[in-house]
Design a protein around this motif. Structure first.
Motif, short mmCIF file in Angstrom:
data_model
loop_
_atom_site.label_atom_id
_atom_site.label_comp_id
_atom_site.label_asym_id
_atom_site.label_seq_id
_atom_site.Cartn_x
_atom_site.Cartn_y
_atom_site.Cartn_z
N ALA A 195 6.36 -2.93 -3.96
CA ALA A 195 5.18 -3.31 -4.25
C ALA A 195 4.81 -4.68 -4.43
O ALA A 195 4.15 -5.47 -3.93
CB ALA A 195 4.37 -2.36 -5.08
N ALA A 196 5.75 -5.24 -5.49
CA ALA A 196 5.69 -6.73 -5.98
C ALA A 196 5.88 -7.58 -4.66
O ALA A 196 5.51 -8.56 -4.45
CB ALA A 196 6.68 -6.89 -7.15
N TRP A 197 6.95 -7.25 -3.91
CA TRP A 197 7.51 -7.85 -2.68
C TRP A 197 6.36 -7.94 -1.75
O TRP A 197 5.90 -9.09 -1.19
CB TRP A 197 8.88 -7.50 -2.23
N GLY A 198 5.94 -6.98 -1.58
CA GLY A 198 4.78 -6.81 -0.55
C GLY A 198 3.36 -7.73 -0.81
O GLY A 198 2.68 -8.27 -0.20
N ALA A 199 3.15 -7.49 -2.22
CA ALA A 199 2.01 -8.30 -2.83
C ALA A 199 2.23 -9.82 -2.72
O ALA A 199 1.38 -10.46 -2.23
CB ALA A 199 1.76 -7.97 -4.05
N ALA A 200 3.44 -10.20 -2.97
CA ALA A 200 3.86 -11.69 -2.88
C ALA A 200 3.63 -12.32 -1.32
O ALA A 200 3.27 -13.44 -1.03
CB ALA A 200 5.26 -11.86 -3.34
N GLY A 207 1.09 -1.27 -0.05
CA GLY A 207 0.03 0.19 0.00
C GLY A 207 0.93 1.27 -0.02
O GLY A 207 0.61 2.20 -0.79
N ALA A 208 1.84 1.33 0.82
CA ALA A 208 2.62 2.40 0.88
C ALA A 208 3.52 2.79 -0.51
O ALA A 208 3.53 3.76 -0.87
CB ALA A 208 3.91 2.29 1.89
N ALA A 209 3.87 1.56 -1.09
CA ALA A 209 4.60 1.63 -2.55
C ALA A 209 3.62 2.10 -3.35
O ALA A 209 3.92 3.19 -4.30
CB ALA A 209 5.20 0.47 -2.92
N CYS A 210 2.29 1.69 -3.40
CA CYS A 210 1.50 2.19 -4.54
C CYS A 210 1.12 3.49 -4.16
O CYS A 210 1.01 4.41 -5.47
CB CYS A 210 0.43 1.20 -4.43
N TRP A 211 0.95 4.04 -3.11
CA TRP A 211 0.55 5.41 -2.75
C TRP A 211 1.67 6.20 -3.36
O TRP A 211 1.58 7.53 -3.72
CB TRP A 211 0.30 5.53 -1.17
N ARG A 266 11.48 4.93 -9.12
CA ARG A 266 10.15 4.36 -9.34
C ARG A 266 10.34 2.76 -9.50
O ARG A 266 9.41 2.01 -9.34
CB ARG A 266 9.51 4.76 -10.88
N ALA A 267 11.44 2.56 -10.09
CA ALA A 267 11.75 0.95 -10.19
C ALA A 267 11.89 0.42 -8.77
O ALA A 267 11.28 -0.85 -8.46
CB ALA A 267 13.08 0.59 -10.98
N GLY A 268 12.45 1.17 -7.73
CA GLY A 268 12.60 0.61 -6.66
C GLY A 268 11.32 0.25 -5.68
O GLY A 268 10.87 -0.61 -5.08
N LEU A 269 10.22 1.42 -5.89
CA LEU A 269 8.90 1.29 -5.65
C LEU A 269 8.15 0.21 -6.07
O LEU A 269 7.31 -0.50 -5.50
CB LEU A 269 8.10 2.56 -5.65
N CYS A 270 8.14 -0.08 -7.48
CA CYS A 270 7.40 -1.09 -8.01
C CYS A 270 8.16 -2.53 -7.51
O CYS A 270 7.26 -3.47 -7.14
CB CYS A 270 8.04 -1.08 -9.54
N LEU A 283 3.99 5.94 -5.65
CA LEU A 283 3.90 5.95 -7.13
C LEU A 283 2.74 6.77 -7.38
O LEU A 283 3.02 7.55 -8.42
CB LEU A 283 3.71 4.50 -7.51
N TRP A 284 1.58 6.53 -6.82
CA TRP A 284 0.49 7.59 -7.39
C TRP A 284 0.78 8.91 -7.16
O TRP A 284 0.50 9.70 -7.78
CB TRP A 284 -0.87 7.28 -6.63
N ASP A 285 1.28 9.18 -5.84
CA ASP A 285 1.66 10.66 -5.41
C ASP A 285 2.65 11.18 -6.54
O ASP A 285 2.78 12.51 -6.97
CB ASP A 285 2.08 10.55 -4.12
N GLY A 286 3.90 10.32 -6.81
CA GLY A 286 4.71 10.62 -7.64
C GLY A 286 6.00 11.43 -7.16
O GLY A 286 7.05 11.50 -7.96
N ARG A 287 5.95 12.08 -5.97
CA ARG A 287 7.24 13.16 -5.64
C ARG A 287 8.42 11.87 -5.16
O ARG A 287 9.22 12.22 -5.26
CB ARG A 287 6.55 13.75 -4.19
N ALA A 288 7.85 10.75 -4.70
CA ALA A 288 9.02 9.81 -4.18
C ALA A 288 9.86 9.04 -5.36
O ALA A 288 10.71 8.52 -5.31
CB ALA A 288 8.42 8.67 -3.21
N GLY A 289 8.85 8.87 -6.50
CA GLY A 289 9.56 8.30 -7.58
C GLY A 289 9.71 9.23 -8.87
O GLY A 289 9.36 8.88 -10.10
N GLU A 290 10.17 10.50 -8.60
CA GLU A 290 10.40 11.42 -9.61
C GLU A 290 11.46 10.77 -10.69
O GLU A 290 11.67 11.07 -11.90
CB GLU A 290 11.01 12.57 -9.19
N ALA A 291 12.68 10.09 -9.91
CA ALA A 291 13.50 9.63 -10.70
C ALA A 291 13.24 8.05 -11.24
O ALA A 291 12.47 7.54 -10.68
CB ALA A 291 14.97 9.38 -10.17
#
Length: 295
Positions: free
Chosen positions: A55-60, A30-34, A48-52, A36-44
């Motif tokens: 999110a994949a690890w958290g989902a698994a 949830g934190a990673a998806c938020w 974005r790759a780290g957040l994805c 990514l949606w907010d955009g400020r933490a994944g400007e580079a």
């Protein structure tokens, strides 16, 4: 009787561990998806790759925990096998991330220092989120600049402040660099082709002030360019005392201290993963798929 109690104990431990995994995995996803949606933490792109990946690890992890809870409640060998596979996948990802971080620790430190220096020189005053982060670092750690306070002399924000003040003073017949009246040759309508002298001062943000002098820092502080790092840190414009420590070393030390608790939690999570995998495997082998059809 003893085997039945052992089986019940293993089931209870598996349920307990996977409730924790479900909360951790769901929170991380949830934190990673938020973010990514907010955009400020994944400007580079790296962010974005780290957040994805997070999110994949958290989902698994969350899916594996949910399958383990359902398998333990129903005694389903297929659900326990699926939970074993998903939990093993997330455990391997955790171990790989820990190994990669330990192997690339010097590179990560250098990358952090480069990012901090780039933010100071190019992003401060332009990107609001990074401006706030750098102000929080300087104010919280009582430091100024990546390596020294002189880093602000070459920042885009400081140059813009100097140019804006020079333009404002120049319009009133005053030299923005020295404060002296402009000569007639520069105030008339003739074209001045002379090379302007470098500025004799630069600006640092108010977050560079130490806590004891925060009242004297109502805004940015002007520092003489001729002063050394120690002199500039000792007394800025308006009598404000500026921090003399560099933010790079202090930020690395603060991150190392703050990382102890997450690293300990990560080690505990890996240990819990190992126990949960053994419990899931034992319950999967113990489960009887045909017993649900018994009268």
């Amino acid at each position: 009787m003893g085997m039945s109690r052992c089986y019940s104990l293993m089931k209870c431990l598996l349920i307990l561990f996977n409730i924790i995994f479900l909360a951790v995995g769901g929170g991380a996803c949830g934190a990673a998806c938020w973010a990514l949606w907010d955009g400020r933490a994944g400007e580079a792109a790296e962010g974005r790759a780290g957040l994805c990946a997070l999110a994949a690890w958290g989902a698994a992890l969350a899916l594996g925990a949910a399958a383990a809870l359902a398998g333990a409640a129903r005694g389903s060998a297929s659900l326990l096998a699926a939970a074993f596979a998903l939990l093993a996948l997330s455990a391997v990802a955790e171990a790989a991330a820990a190994w990669w971080g330990a192997a690339h620790l010097p590179q990560l430190r250098r990358a952090l220092l480069r990012r901090l220096d780039h933010t100071l020189r190019h992003d401060y005053g332009r990107l609001h989120s990074r401006t706030q982060i750098l102000d929080a670092i300087q104010h919280g750690l009582e430091c100024c600049g990546t390596e020294s306070i002189r880093d602000w002399q070459n920042s885009a924000w400081s140059r813009a402040m100097v140019e804006a003040e020079a333009a404002q003073h120049g319009a009133g017949g005053v030299d923005g660099a020295s404060g002296a009246p402009l000569s007639a040759a520069r105030t008339d309508d003739t074209l001045d082709l002379s090379v302007s002298a470098p500025s004799t001062y630069y600006w640092v943000p108010a977050s560079c002030c130490v806590a004891s002098a925060s009242e004297a820092c109502a805004g940015p502080v002007r520092v003489a360019a001729a002063a050394g790092a120690a002199g500039a840190a000792g007394a800025g414009g308006g009598g404000a005392a500026l921090a003399g420590a560099a933010c790079g070393a202090r930020a690395l030390a603060a991150l190392a201290a703050a990382a102890r608790a997450p690293l300990a939690a990560g080690g505990a999570l890996l240990a819990a993963h190992a126990l949960a995998l053994l419990l899931a495997l034992a319950l999967c082998l113990r489960a009887d798929p045909a017993r649900r059809y018994k009268a």
